[in-house]
Write an enzyme that holds these catalytic residues in place. Structure first.
Site, PDB file in Angstrom:
ATOM      1  N   HIS A   1     -11.617   1.156  -8.895  1.00 36.12           N
ATOM      2  CA  HIS A   1     -12.765   0.575  -8.196  1.00 36.12           C
ATOM      3  C   HIS A   1     -13.852   0.298  -9.220  1.00 36.12           C
ATOM      4  O   HIS A   1     -14.012   1.059 -10.177  1.00 36.12           O
ATOM      5  CB  HIS A   1     -13.320   1.551  -7.148  1.00 36.12           C
ATOM      6  CG  HIS A   1     -14.671   1.138  -6.631  1.00 36.12           C
ATOM      7  ND1 HIS A   1     -14.803   0.238  -5.593  1.00 36.12           N
ATOM      8  CD2 HIS A   1     -15.932   1.437  -7.050  1.00 36.12           C
ATOM      9  CE1 HIS A   1     -16.099   0.025  -5.387  1.00 36.12           C
ATOM     10  NE2 HIS A   1     -16.798   0.744  -6.252  1.00 36.12           N
TER      11      HIS A   1
ATOM     12  N   ARG B   1     -15.585  -5.188 -14.186  1.00 35.64           N
ATOM     13  CA  ARG B   1     -14.812  -6.013 -13.250  1.00 35.64           C
ATOM     14  C   ARG B   1     -13.756  -6.831 -14.010  1.00 35.64           C
ATOM     15  O   ARG B   1     -12.653  -7.051 -13.519  1.00 35.64           O
ATOM     16  CB  ARG B   1     -15.737  -6.949 -12.461  1.00 35.64           C
ATOM     17  CG  ARG B   1     -16.708  -6.262 -11.500  1.00 35.64           C
ATOM     18  CD  ARG B   1     -16.067  -5.598 -10.306  1.00 35.64           C
ATOM     19  NE  ARG B   1     -15.281  -6.467  -9.461  1.00 35.64           N
ATOM     20  CZ  ARG B   1     -14.901  -6.162  -8.215  1.00 35.64           C
ATOM     21  NH1 ARG B   1     -15.263  -5.000  -7.654  1.00 35.64           N
ATOM     22  NH2 ARG B   1     -14.159  -6.969  -7.519  1.00 35.64           N
TER      23      ARG B   1
ATOM     24  N   TYR C   1     -16.928   3.258   1.911  1.00 37.06           N
ATOM     25  CA  TYR C   1     -16.427   1.908   2.206  1.00 37.06           C
ATOM     26  C   TYR C   1     -17.001   1.338   3.506  1.00 37.06           C
ATOM     27  O   TYR C   1     -16.393   0.455   4.112  1.00 37.06           O
ATOM     28  CB  TYR C   1     -14.895   1.927   2.237  1.00 37.06           C
ATOM     29  CG  TYR C   1     -14.257   1.891   0.856  1.00 37.06           C
ATOM     30  CD1 TYR C   1     -14.408   0.784   0.008  1.00 37.06           C
ATOM     31  CD2 TYR C   1     -13.493   2.950   0.392  1.00 37.06           C
ATOM     32  CE1 TYR C   1     -13.825   0.750  -1.249  1.00 37.06           C
ATOM     33  CE2 TYR C   1     -12.892   2.922  -0.874  1.00 37.06           C
ATOM     34  CZ  TYR C   1     -13.064   1.813  -1.685  1.00 37.06           C
ATOM     35  OH  TYR C   1     -12.479   1.763  -2.927  1.00 37.06           O
TER      36      TYR C   1
ATOM     37  N   ASN D   1      -4.516  -0.486  -5.849  1.00 36.52           N
ATOM     38  CA  ASN D   1      -4.855  -1.275  -7.031  1.00 36.52           C
ATOM     39  C   ASN D   1      -5.583  -0.479  -8.109  1.00 36.52           C
ATOM     40  O   ASN D   1      -6.276  -1.045  -8.950  1.00 36.52           O
ATOM     41  CB  ASN D   1      -5.620  -2.535  -6.613  1.00 36.52           C
ATOM     42  CG  ASN D   1      -6.899  -2.197  -5.869  1.00 36.52           C
ATOM     43  OD1 ASN D   1      -7.289  -1.028  -5.781  1.00 36.52           O
ATOM     44  ND2 ASN D   1      -7.571  -3.213  -5.342  1.00 36.52           N
TER      45      ASN D   1
ATOM     46  N   PHE E   1      -7.992  -3.668   7.311  1.00 36.99           N
ATOM     47  CA  PHE E   1      -7.373  -2.729   6.374  1.00 36.99           C
ATOM     48  C   PHE E   1      -8.161  -1.422   6.227  1.00 36.99           C
ATOM     49  O   PHE E   1      -7.764  -0.542   5.455  1.00 36.99           O
ATOM     50  CB  PHE E   1      -7.191  -3.396   4.999  1.00 36.99           C
ATOM     51  CG  PHE E   1      -8.462  -3.886   4.345  1.00 36.99           C
ATOM     52  CD1 PHE E   1      -9.316  -3.015   3.684  1.00 36.99           C
ATOM     53  CD2 PHE E   1      -8.794  -5.234   4.370  1.00 36.99           C
ATOM     54  CE1 PHE E   1     -10.472  -3.463   3.069  1.00 36.99           C
ATOM     55  CE2 PHE E   1      -9.954  -5.694   3.759  1.00 36.99           C
ATOM     56  CZ  PHE E   1     -10.799  -4.807   3.112  1.00 36.99           C
TER      57      PHE E   1
ATOM     58  N   LYS F   1      -8.465   5.523  -8.653  1.00 34.03           N
ATOM     59  CA  LYS F   1      -8.036   5.843  -7.291  1.00 34.03           C
ATOM     60  C   LYS F   1      -6.829   6.800  -7.307  1.00 34.03           C
ATOM     61  O   LYS F   1      -6.247   7.052  -8.372  1.00 34.03           O
ATOM     62  CB  LYS F   1      -7.726   4.529  -6.568  1.00 34.03           C
ATOM     63  CG  LYS F   1      -8.970   3.627  -6.389  1.00 34.03           C
ATOM     64  CD  LYS F   1      -8.625   2.319  -5.681  1.00 34.03           C
ATOM     65  CE  LYS F   1      -9.862   1.481  -5.417  1.00 34.03           C
ATOM     66  NZ  LYS F   1      -9.525   0.221  -4.674  1.00 34.03           N
TER      67      LYS F   1
ATOM     68  N   GLU G   1     -23.905   3.174  -5.371  1.00 34.51           N
ATOM     69  CA  GLU G   1     -22.656   3.921  -5.572  1.00 34.51           C
ATOM     70  C   GLU G   1     -22.829   5.039  -6.601  1.00 34.51           C
ATOM     71  O   GLU G   1     -22.226   6.105  -6.455  1.00 34.51           O
ATOM     72  CB  GLU G   1     -21.545   2.950  -5.984  1.00 34.51           C
ATOM     73  CG  GLU G   1     -21.155   2.016  -4.841  1.00 34.51           C
ATOM     74  CD  GLU G   1     -20.113   0.973  -5.221  1.00 34.51           C
ATOM     75  OE1 GLU G   1     -19.700   0.209  -4.326  1.00 34.51           O
ATOM     76  OE2 GLU G   1     -19.689   0.918  -6.403  1.00 34.51           O
TER      77      GLU G   1
ATOM     78  N   ARG H   1      -5.407  -3.834 -13.176  1.00 34.13           N
ATOM     79  CA  ARG H   1      -4.687  -4.087 -11.930  1.00 34.13           C
ATOM     80  C   ARG H   1      -3.403  -4.885 -12.160  1.00 34.13           C
ATOM     81  O   ARG H   1      -2.373  -4.609 -11.515  1.00 34.13           O
ATOM     82  CB  ARG H   1      -5.613  -4.771 -10.925  1.00 34.13           C
ATOM     83  CG  ARG H   1      -6.608  -3.776 -10.311  1.00 34.13           C
ATOM     84  CD  ARG H   1      -7.732  -4.446  -9.591  1.00 34.13           C
ATOM     85  NE  ARG H   1      -8.464  -3.524  -8.706  1.00 34.13           N
ATOM     86  CZ  ARG H   1      -9.552  -3.868  -8.043  1.00 34.13           C
ATOM     87  NH1 ARG H   1     -10.052  -5.087  -8.144  1.00 34.13           N
ATOM     88  NH2 ARG H   1     -10.166  -2.987  -7.271  1.00 34.13           N
TER      89      ARG H   1
ATOM     90  N   THR I   1      -8.770  -8.177  -7.140  1.00 32.62           N
ATOM     91  CA  THR I   1      -8.406  -7.157  -6.147  1.00 32.62           C
ATOM     92  C   THR I   1      -6.890  -7.104  -5.935  1.00 32.62           C
ATOM     93  O   THR I   1      -6.303  -6.020  -5.879  1.00 32.62           O
ATOM     94  CB  THR I   1      -9.108  -7.466  -4.809  1.00 32.62           C
ATOM     95  OG1 THR I   1     -10.500  -7.643  -5.048  1.00 32.62           O
ATOM     96  CG2 THR I   1      -8.879  -6.353  -3.797  1.00 32.62           C
TER      97      THR I   1
HETATM   98  N1  UDP Z   1      -8.227  -3.780   0.193  1.00 32.56           N
HETATM   99  C1  UDP Z   1      -7.079  -3.801   0.977  1.00 32.56           C
HETATM  100  N2  UDP Z   1      -6.687  -4.997   1.545  1.00 32.56           N
HETATM  101  C2  UDP Z   1      -7.384  -6.150   1.359  1.00 32.56           C
HETATM  102  C3  UDP Z   1      -8.550  -6.127   0.567  1.00 32.56           C
HETATM  103  C4  UDP Z   1      -8.946  -4.919  -0.005  1.00 32.56           C
HETATM  104  O1  UDP Z   1      -6.438  -2.767   1.170  1.00 32.56           O
HETATM  105  O2  UDP Z   1      -6.978  -7.200   1.887  1.00 32.56           O
HETATM  106  C5  UDP Z   1      -8.661  -2.507  -0.421  1.00 32.56           C
HETATM  107  C6  UDP Z   1      -8.405  -2.458  -1.941  1.00 32.56           C
HETATM  108  O3  UDP Z   1      -8.045  -1.121  -2.312  1.00 32.56           O
HETATM  109  C7  UDP Z   1      -9.742  -2.876  -2.492  1.00 32.56           C
HETATM  110  C8  UDP Z   1     -10.701  -2.203  -1.516  1.00 32.56           C
HETATM  111  O4  UDP Z   1     -10.058  -2.346  -0.250  1.00 32.56           O
HETATM  112  O5  UDP Z   1      -9.915  -2.471  -3.833  1.00 32.56           O
HETATM  113  C9  UDP Z   1     -12.088  -2.782  -1.452  1.00 32.56           C
HETATM  114  O6  UDP Z   1     -11.985  -4.178  -1.240  1.00 32.56           O
HETATM  115  P1  UDP Z   1     -12.908  -5.214  -2.035  1.00 32.56           P
HETATM  116  O7  UDP Z   1     -12.774  -6.535  -1.358  1.00 32.56           O
HETATM  117  O8  UDP Z   1     -14.285  -4.652  -2.174  1.00 32.56           O
HETATM  118  O9  UDP Z   1     -12.172  -5.324  -3.452  1.00 32.56           O
HETATM  119  P2  UDP Z   1     -12.603  -4.787  -4.913  1.00 32.56           P
HETATM  120  O10 UDP Z   1     -14.100  -4.878  -5.010  1.00 32.56           O
HETATM  121  O11 UDP Z   1     -12.101  -3.362  -5.022  1.00 32.56           O
HETATM  122  O12 UDP Z   1     -11.908  -5.702  -5.873  1.00 32.56           O
HETATM  123 MG    MG Z   2     -15.564  -4.184  -3.735  1.00 32.88          MG
END
Ligand code: UDP
Ligand code: MG
Length: 140
Positions: free
Chosen positions: A116, A86, A50, A113, A58, A10, A127, A103, A92
């Site tokens: 992705h 992952r 997204y 974070n 958010f 990112k 994706e 992370r 996250t």
């Molecule tokens: N995000 C955020 N606030 C939250 C949860 C997620 O800003 O409370 C952002 C964060 O950058 C995250 C992305 O949205 O990586 C996508 O969220 P997801 O739940 O899919 O998390 P990931 O799969 O990236 O762990």
């Molecule tokens: Mg996700």
């Protein structure tokens, strides 16, 4: 079973010159980079990527962050690549991420974070197709 997953570094990760460090972790974990490109997402593309989060509070902040600078997009290939990536990423929220994950080591907040990764076989396929043509991917 060998599989593919979509990864992004990112804008915060690119800005802090973490590309090499993160690629080193992929390669050390047996995840081959089979396609890669640096791009800058525009609003339309970030919102489309997204889509699943469009109703979340958010969402607008996330789109602003993801369009704030260039990102690296890459396809990783290897045994259990989706889950393995992952695991390298961590949770996250960096505060909840296991020690030694990307992370935990570099994330600043639940939003910023660093990385992705696709969360399952369906999203991985979607994706990867979102960013890459088949002839841009090169299996080992
Ligand atoms: N995000 C955020 N606030 C939250 C949860 C997620 O800003 O409370 C952002 C964060 O950058 C995250 C992305 O949205 O990586 C996508 O969220 P997801 O739940 O899919 O998390 P990931 O799969 O990236 O762990
Ligand atoms: Mg996700």
């Amino acid at each position: 079973m060998s599989e593919r997953t979509l990864s992004m570094i990112k804008p915060d990760g690119v800005a802090r010159d973490l590309i090499g460090e993160i690629y080193r972790r992929f390669e050390a974990a047996g995840l081959h980079v089979v396609g890669a490109r640096m791009i800058r997402l525009d609003q339309r593309k970030a919102r489309a990527f997204y889509q699943v989060h469009r109703e979340r509070p958010f969402f607008d902040d996330l789109v602003a962050y993801m369009t704030s600078g260039p990102i690296m997009v890459q396809v990783l290939e290897g045994e259990n690549a989706i889950q393995r990536n992952r695991e390298l990423m961590g949770a996250t929220d960096p505060a909840r991420a296991d020690a030694g994950t990307v992370r935990a080591d570099y994330g600043e907040s639940v939003e910023r974070n660093v990385v992705h990764g696709s969360d399952g076989p369906g999203t991985a396929r979607e994706e990867i197709d979102f960013f890459f043509q088949p002839d841009e991917l090169h299996s080992r």
